[in-house]
Scaffold this active site. Structure first.
Site, PDB file in Angstrom:
ATOM      1  N   PRO A  55      36.576  46.210  42.026  1.00  0.00           N
ATOM      2  CA  PRO A  55      35.958  46.800  40.838  1.00  0.00           C
ATOM      3  C   PRO A  55      35.379  45.733  39.925  1.00  0.00           C
ATOM      4  O   PRO A  55      35.972  45.378  38.927  1.00  0.00           O
ATOM      5  CB  PRO A  55      37.118  47.544  40.182  1.00  0.00           C
ATOM      6  CG  PRO A  55      38.335  46.792  40.609  1.00  0.00           C
ATOM      7  CD  PRO A  55      38.038  46.219  41.957  1.00  0.00           C
ATOM      8  N   CYS A  56      34.225  45.234  40.280  1.00  0.00           N
ATOM      9  CA  CYS A  56      33.615  44.170  39.486  1.00  0.00           C
ATOM     10  C   CYS A  56      33.285  44.662  38.085  1.00  0.00           C
ATOM     11  O   CYS A  56      33.091  43.873  37.176  1.00  0.00           O
ATOM     12  CB  CYS A  56      32.362  43.658  40.183  1.00  0.00           C
ATOM     13  SG  CYS A  56      31.385  44.971  40.909  1.00  0.00           S
TER      14      CYS A  56
END
Length: 108
Positions: A55-56
């Site tokens: 989950p950048c």
DNA sequence: AGGGTGACTGCTA
DNA sequence: GTAGCAGCCACCC
């Protein structure tokens, strides 16, 4: 097949370890990796071969602003990430800035 | 082997 | 307060 270096692996691990409803900054992440250069972290995320697994969008810059692409919030793809964060309890402003700075996790 | 790029940060004008 | 420049590390060509 992209070669995932140890450095990148650490970046992905760290991001994956971020609890739900929390976010972190490039700076702190880089510092935790022992580099101090957020640019290197950005590179790792840019080459992110793990896709949604990493989950950048949980990684924001020092200005508490979400880093979607090219350092700016452009594209509805990023907007969707923001919405996803909002679902986890992290609300962002319409400009992409984090509403509650206390949600920034500095240690995890 | 060398140079250029980048999802960044911090300082200075 | 806003805008621009330089520094930084790792990856790609």
């Amino acid at each position: 097949m992209r070669v995932v270096t140890a450095f990148e692996q650490q970046v992905y691990e760290a991001i994956s370890a971020i609890p739900c409803g929390k976010v972190t900054t490039y700076k702190y992440l880089a510092q935790r990796l022992g580099c101090g250069s957020a640019q290197a972290v950005g590179q790792a995320l840019k080459r992110n071969p793990h896709a949604p697994q990493v989950p950048c969008h949980r990684v924001i810059n020092s200005q508490l602003k979400i880093a979607g692409y090219m350092g700016q919030v452009s594209g509805e793809e990023v907007q969707r990430k923001i919405d996803l964060l909002a679902a986890e309890g992290v609300e962002f402003d319409s400009d992409g800035y984090l509403e509650d700075c206390s949600l920034v996790l500095e240690e995890w």
